[in-house]
Design a protein around this motif. Structure first.
Motif, PDB file in Angstrom:
ATOM      1  N   GLY A 198       0.799  -1.221   0.000  1.00  0.00           N
ATOM      2  CA  GLY A 198       0.000   0.000   0.000  1.00  0.00           C
ATOM      3  C   GLY A 198       0.826   1.263   0.000  1.00  0.00           C
ATOM      4  N   SER A 199       2.028   1.188   0.550  1.00  0.00           N
ATOM      5  CA  SER A 199       2.880   2.372   0.640  1.00  0.00           C
ATOM      6  C   SER A 199       3.637   2.660  -0.651  1.00  0.00           C
ATOM      7  N   MET A 200       3.635   1.712  -1.587  1.00  0.00           N
ATOM      8  CA  MET A 200       4.491   1.843  -2.762  1.00  0.00           C
ATOM      9  C   MET A 200       4.051   2.942  -3.735  1.00  0.00           C
ATOM     10  N   LEU A 223       2.716  10.960 -20.215  1.00  0.00           N
ATOM     11  CA  LEU A 223       1.366  10.680 -19.754  1.00  0.00           C
ATOM     12  C   LEU A 223       0.835   9.373 -20.332  1.00  0.00           C
ATOM     13  N   ILE A 224       1.041   9.164 -21.629  1.00  0.00           N
ATOM     14  CA  ILE A 224       0.531   7.948 -22.284  1.00  0.00           C
ATOM     15  C   ILE A 224       1.189   6.701 -21.694  1.00  0.00           C
ATOM     16  N   ILE A 225       2.510   6.725 -21.578  1.00  0.00           N
ATOM     17  CA  ILE A 225       3.238   5.566 -21.042  1.00  0.00           C
ATOM     18  C   ILE A 225       2.805   5.286 -19.606  1.00  0.00           C
ATOM     19  N   GLY A 226       2.705   6.329 -18.804  1.00  0.00           N
ATOM     20  CA  GLY A 226       2.295   6.161 -17.416  1.00  0.00           C
ATOM     21  C   GLY A 226       0.892   5.596 -17.293  1.00  0.00           C
ATOM     22  N   THR A 227      -0.037   6.079 -18.140  1.00  0.00           N
ATOM     23  CA  THR A 227      -1.420   5.600 -18.111  1.00  0.00           C
ATOM     24  C   THR A 227      -1.502   4.115 -18.445  1.00  0.00           C
ATOM     25  N   ILE A 228      -0.782   3.704 -19.469  1.00  0.00           N
ATOM     26  CA  ILE A 228      -0.809   2.291 -19.880  1.00  0.00           C
ATOM     27  C   ILE A 228      -0.259   1.391 -18.770  1.00  0.00           C
ATOM     28  N   ILE A 229       0.856   1.806 -18.173  1.00  0.00           N
ATOM     29  CA  ILE A 229       1.468   0.999 -17.111  1.00  0.00           C
ATOM     30  C   ILE A 229       0.554   0.931 -15.883  1.00  0.00           C
ATOM     31  N   ALA A 230      -0.020   2.066 -15.494  1.00  0.00           N
ATOM     32  CA  ALA A 230      -0.897   2.096 -14.311  1.00  0.00           C
ATOM     33  C   ALA A 230      -2.156   1.264 -14.534  1.00  0.00           C
ATOM     34  N   THR A 231      -2.740   1.365 -15.733  1.00  0.00           N
ATOM     35  CA  THR A 231      -3.936   0.577 -16.047  1.00  0.00           C
ATOM     36  C   THR A 231      -3.645  -0.915 -15.992  1.00  0.00           C
ATOM     37  N   THR A 232      -2.526  -1.314 -16.588  1.00  0.00           N
ATOM     38  CA  THR A 232      -2.121  -2.723 -16.550  1.00  0.00           C
ATOM     39  C   THR A 232      -1.927  -3.198 -15.120  1.00  0.00           C
ATOM     40  N   GLY A 233      -1.318  -2.349 -14.298  1.00  0.00           N
ATOM     41  CA  GLY A 233      -1.086  -2.705 -12.910  1.00  0.00           C
ATOM     42  C   GLY A 233      -2.370  -2.949 -12.142  1.00  0.00           C
ATOM     43  N   LEU A 234      -3.383  -2.097 -12.349  1.00  0.00           N
ATOM     44  CA  LEU A 234      -4.644  -2.271 -11.630  1.00  0.00           C
ATOM     45  C   LEU A 234      -5.411  -3.504 -12.103  1.00  0.00           C
ATOM     46  N   LEU A 280       1.951  -7.374  -4.577  1.00  0.00           N
ATOM     47  CA  LEU A 280       3.082  -6.459  -4.428  1.00  0.00           C
ATOM     48  C   LEU A 280       3.648  -6.051  -5.782  1.00  0.00           C
ATOM     49  N   ILE A 281       3.740  -7.008  -6.705  1.00  0.00           N
ATOM     50  CA  ILE A 281       4.281  -6.715  -8.039  1.00  0.00           C
ATOM     51  C   ILE A 281       3.285  -5.890  -8.856  1.00  0.00           C
ATOM     52  N   ALA A 282       2.008  -6.307  -8.848  1.00  0.00           N
ATOM     53  CA  ALA A 282       1.003  -5.650  -9.680  1.00  0.00           C
ATOM     54  C   ALA A 282       0.697  -4.237  -9.208  1.00  0.00           C
ATOM     55  N   TYR A 283       0.369  -4.104  -7.923  1.00  0.00           N
ATOM     56  CA  TYR A 283       0.011  -2.791  -7.381  1.00  0.00           C
ATOM     57  C   TYR A 283       1.252  -2.020  -6.933  1.00  0.00           C
ATOM     58  N   GLY A 284       2.106  -2.698  -6.179  1.00  0.00           N
ATOM     59  CA  GLY A 284       3.258  -2.020  -5.588  1.00  0.00           C
ATOM     60  C   GLY A 284       4.300  -1.580  -6.591  1.00  0.00           C
ATOM     61  N   VAL A 285       4.426  -2.308  -7.707  1.00  0.00           N
ATOM     62  CA  VAL A 285       5.452  -1.967  -8.696  1.00  0.00           C
ATOM     63  C   VAL A 285       4.835  -1.348  -9.949  1.00  0.00           C
TER      64      VAL A 285
END
Length: 404
Positions: free
Chosen positions: A48-50, A75-86, A99-104
């Motif tokens: 949660g702290s990551m 912005l585009i790169i960050g959006t794609i990575i964050a969406t994939t993570g969630l 930890l890998i999906a959300y934290g990283v």
């Protein structure tokens, strides 16, 4: 409305959504632990702290990225990575994949999107702008706004009845918002970075360089310990309330009180900064750190009822606001206007370790004692150390002023 104010409005709303996801982790913590029987609380709280950790840790990298590939691509790169993570978070089978999906993954995408928004606002509102303090501080006031918005997360969790569906919904939302934002950011690619200050040093001797490094480092260390303590209540209060026999909804309300008080305090500091506080913001840090150390350690450790926890939340939220609001403007005062961006990035870099370290300590204390009660005493000690380094900055500033 001018382009600069449109950019500020959009980037602030986008940041609010990301921060709401971040602070909702505390609301969802009980549901996550129920999904992973036997999981270590240290691993889950670290996860949660990551998000805030990564956002601060990557400030230097994002600044470099926006200068090389501009704001839109970042912005585009960050959006794609964050969406994939969630999306991967929603299907995580255990705390380690979480930890890998959300934290990283999600946290790194969050870092790209959030910091790109901060730096594009600075581009439109340079230090010479009339509303520089307000504009650059506005996003720093969004954390308590998001905390005060926790009833939204509570409503969604009640109706969705699944933390996995919760993250799936937000994955789609941030993707849509990120793609919409490309139109705003694309119009800013022609802008050039504005210098922080026209001041120069009268001497560049080794001793002066050492004083500059030491002063900036003391400022960073102070905020390291501030970060270890200042956001921890947001994450532990819901779980701590349940442990005391209160309902999870009561825990969300108690945390929301912290957010409201923090929000009002930050907004007042931000609004008044350009008119009343400019030039004096550096005195806020040691003063309010000491106040938090005294009030937080006492009230937090002794609180057993909902009313006592509400009182703790209101007082600590009020004292937290001035410490974080206008942090870019505070950095501009550390070296009397010199190397502002570098000091700011160093500040948030230190906070990265503080946000993560604070929750790791909280999780460790919980694993050892079965309670968050002693965490409040630990936070009090952290704020005391932060105050000491804040005073050291004030002393070093007097030495540096002779060479400007």
């Amino acid at each position: 409305m001018s382009t600069g104010w449109c950019i500020l409005s959009y980037s602030s709303f986008l940041a609010w959504v990301y921060i709401l996801i971040q602070v909702s982790f505390g609301r969802i913590l009980q549901d996550i632990t129920n999904s992973y029987p036997g999981a270590k609380m240290t691993i889950i709280t670290w996860t949660g702290s990551m998000a805030p950790t990564m956002a601060n840790l990557c400030a230097f990298f994002v600044l470099f990225a926006t200068r090389r590939i501009h704001f839109t691509s970042t912005l585009i790169i960050g959006t794609i990575i964050a969406t994939t993570g969630l999306v991967l978070t929603a299907i995580s089978p255990n705390e380690f994949t979480l930890l890998i999906a959300y934290g990283v993954l999600y946290s790194f995408g969050y870092a790209l999107v959030y910091n790109a928004g901060v730096f594009i606002v600075v581009t439109y509102f340079p230090p010479s702008h009339r509303f520089h303090v307000f504009s650059t501080s506005f996003q720093m006031s969004l954390l308590p706004v998001a905390v005060a918005s926790l009833p939204i997360s509570d409503f969604m969790m009640t109706n969705l009845n699944s933390w996995r569906l919760f993250y799936t919904f937000f994955a789609g939302l941030i993707f849509i918002l990120g793609m919409v934002g490309c139109g705003f950011y694309r119009n800013s690619e022609h802008l050039e970075e504005t210098a922080d200050s026209k001041l120069t040093l009268k001497s560049t001797s080794t001793s002066i360089k050492v004083k500059i490094i030491v002063c900036a480092s003391c400022h960073a260390v102070s905020y390291l310990f501030i970060a270890m303590a200042i956001n921890t209540p947001v994450y532990i209060l819901p779980k701590h309330s349940v442990d005391l026999g209160l309902s999870l909804s009561a825990g969300s309300r108690i945390t929301a009180y912290f957010g409201v008080a923090d929000m009002v305090s930050r907004l007042l500091t931000t609004i008044l900064g350009d008119f009343l506080l400019k030039g004096y913001l550096r005195f806020i840090s040691p003063t309010f750190c000491l106040l938090q150390a005294i009030a937080g350690g006492t009230l937090g450790y002794m609180s057993d009822t909902e009313g006592q926890l509400v009182l703790y939340s209101v007082i600590m939220g009020t004292l937290s606001g001035p410490l974080m609001a206008g942090s870019y403007a505070v950095c501009s005062e550390v070296l009397h206007g010199l190397y502002v961006k570098e000091v700011f990035c160093l500040n948030v870099f230190a906070r990265a370790f503080g946000y993560s370290g604070g929750l790791i300590v909280a999780g460790y204390i919980y694993d050892m004692t079965g309670s968050f009660r002693y965490v409040f005493l630990a936070m009090s000690a952290m704020q005391t150390v932060a105050a000491v380094f804040g005073v050291a900055v004030l002393f070093l500033q007097k030495q540096l002023k002779l060479y400007l």
